[in-house]
Write an enzyme that holds these catalytic residues in place. Sequence first.
Site, PDB file in Angstrom:
ATOM      1  N   ASP A  55       0.813  -1.203   0.000  1.00  0.00           N
ATOM      2  CA  ASP A  55       0.000   0.000   0.000  1.00  0.00           C
ATOM      3  C   ASP A  55       0.852   1.260   0.000  1.00  0.00           C
ATOM      4  O   ASP A  55       2.074   1.207   0.189  1.00  0.00           O
ATOM      5  CB  ASP A  55      -0.915   0.013   1.232  1.00  0.00           C
ATOM      6  CG  ASP A  55      -1.992  -1.058   1.174  1.00  0.00           C
ATOM      7  OD1 ASP A  55      -2.404  -1.410   0.054  1.00  0.00           O
ATOM      8  OD2 ASP A  55      -2.412  -1.537   2.246  1.00  0.00           O
ATOM      9  N   TYR A 111       7.078 -10.152   6.904  1.00  0.00           N
ATOM     10  CA  TYR A 111       6.996  -8.699   7.102  1.00  0.00           C
ATOM     11  C   TYR A 111       7.575  -8.341   8.470  1.00  0.00           C
ATOM     12  O   TYR A 111       7.609  -9.161   9.387  1.00  0.00           O
ATOM     13  CB  TYR A 111       5.543  -8.224   7.067  1.00  0.00           C
ATOM     14  CG  TYR A 111       4.898  -8.206   5.703  1.00  0.00           C
ATOM     15  CD1 TYR A 111       4.798  -7.027   4.972  1.00  0.00           C
ATOM     16  CD2 TYR A 111       4.358  -9.368   5.156  1.00  0.00           C
ATOM     17  CE1 TYR A 111       4.188  -6.996   3.728  1.00  0.00           C
ATOM     18  CE2 TYR A 111       3.748  -9.360   3.909  1.00  0.00           C
ATOM     19  CZ  TYR A 111       3.668  -8.170   3.204  1.00  0.00           C
ATOM     20  OH  TYR A 111       3.060  -8.153   1.965  1.00  0.00           O
TER      21      TYR A 111
END
Length: 269
Positions: A55, A111
């Site tokens: 994003d 992540y």
Amino acid sequence: MRIALQVAYIGTDYHGFRFHPDVRTIEGELFRALAELNIINNPHEANYIAAGATDKGVHALGQVIAFDTADPDAFTARAINTRLPPTIWVWARAHVPSDFDPHSSALSREYRYIMCGKYSISLLRNASRLLKGVHDFANFATLEKEKSSICRIEKIEMRVEREFTIMDIRADHFIRHMVRKIATAMKMTGCGAKDLSWLEQMLNPAEFTEGLEPAPAYGLIFKNVEYENIIWDEDAYAKKTVRQSLEEQFRWHGVMAEMLRELKESMII
């Protein structure tokens, strides 16, 4: 011949990874650089695929892209970097099978989320043990049509370093906003605002639903994608220049952080 590249970037100044004709994106900059070097001219014709999308404001260390090219030995990572903005870098490449798909071939993704502030490490570790394994993460994601919300978290580790709390998380796959919403849940449990029974309820969306706001995008790093039998050729010169660039930015932001601290503390009543 099919080639895969590992790409790192600081996502602050971009409207996400995926190409969009009206805004500046990571993928748009990559397409431009690859076209200028005559590596690929049409992403669709080159069977271009990326491991995933990040994003707006999210960063990456190990994003992976793959494409077909007629002359794979005619370019290097450092050559591509000369055509990219100073916040996007290619640092490794690999020859891959003709059917390699960096998205669907992934065994796992990892992540890191960096939270400002110190939270109870014992509460965080108890919470992380609950989340590990196969669960329905519908309460921890922005659901997309026809995509399953069942994921397997293989690793979730929490630690406190200096003024930050760091979460490392690896799963077979992630759904949209899942890491950032888990980070929000960890903050809430780590400060005592929510307890472990609430977290257990959140893992049972058929019986209990509650919306969560994603944690800020600037704290998220797409660290790594694991594949089977892919051997990466790291470009030592490219990595050296990336490190030098990051050291310069680290010094600048370090000074800015201290300056902001001074201003903030001067305003204490």
